[in-house]
Design an enzyme around this catalytic site. Structure first.
Site, PDB file in Angstrom:
ATOM      1  N   CYS A 260       0.980  -1.041  -0.114  1.00  0.00           N
ATOM      2  CA  CYS A 260       0.043   0.051   0.006  1.00  0.00           C
ATOM      3  C   CYS A 260       0.950   1.208  -0.008  1.00  0.00           C
ATOM      4  CB  CYS A 260      -0.783   0.003   1.427  1.00  0.00           C
ATOM      5  SG  CYS A 260      -1.806   1.393   1.563  1.00  0.00           S
ATOM      6  N   GLY A 261       0.355   2.330  -0.384  1.00  0.00           N
ATOM      7  CA  GLY A 261       1.042   3.562  -0.530  1.00  0.00           C
ATOM      8  C   GLY A 261       1.337   4.047   1.074  1.00  0.00           C
TER       9      GLY A 261
END
Length: 162
Positions: free
Chosen positions: A39-40
């Protein structure tokens, strides 16, 4: 499991499938966060670990709950997730068994947390990975923060509760 009457009645499964009894956290401040490896926001593991290292001896606990419900960003097994966290971010706080945080199979921990503290504009569901809940020393869910809130920015509230 029957409906928990307190935070301490919860006992999710750890990464090996064993009960992880929340009674061990009585009298402590706890941060619970749904996590993902792809995930970012994944670099927040670093900030979470730093927060844990800074305040753990004063009574802070952090618990990560891997979740694959947002963009399939946590596809690994519980063992792969644990290895990723240790190797890439030096995580020493507990990362438990992968769970659902929304929907028909929502883990009881997340049912409980969402019932106690709604999100922005009263939204009950979890919007994305790395949403954070803070539980005080009495087991009350006192705060909820979105994914964009960095672990570092939780320090002032954690200090106040400790």
């Amino acid at each position: 499991m029957s409906t928990p009457t307190s935070f301490y009645d919860l006992a999710p499964s750890d990464a090996k499938g064993q009960p992880f009894d929340f009674h061990q956290f009585e009298g402590k401040v706890v941060v619970i966060v749904n996590v993902a490896s792809k995930c970012g926001f994944t670099p927040q593991y670093k900030g979470l670990e730093e927060l844990y290292q800074k305040y753990h001896d004063k009574g802070l606990e952090i618990i990560g709950f891997p979740c694959n419900q947002f963009g399939h960003q946590e596809p690994g097994t519980d063992e792969e997730i644990a290895s990723f966290c240790t190797l890439n971010y030096g995580v020493t706080f507990p990362v438990l068994k992968k769970v659902d945080v929304n929907g028909d199979h929502t883990d009881p921990v997340y049912k409980y947390l969402k019932s106690k503290k709604a999100g922005l504009l009263g939204f009950k569901g979890i919007k994305w990975n790395f949403e954070k809940f803070i539980i005080d020393r009495k087991g009350e869910v006192v705060s909820r923060f979105s994914s964009v809130t960095t672990p570092e920015s939780l320090a002032a509230e954690v200090e106040k509760l400790l």
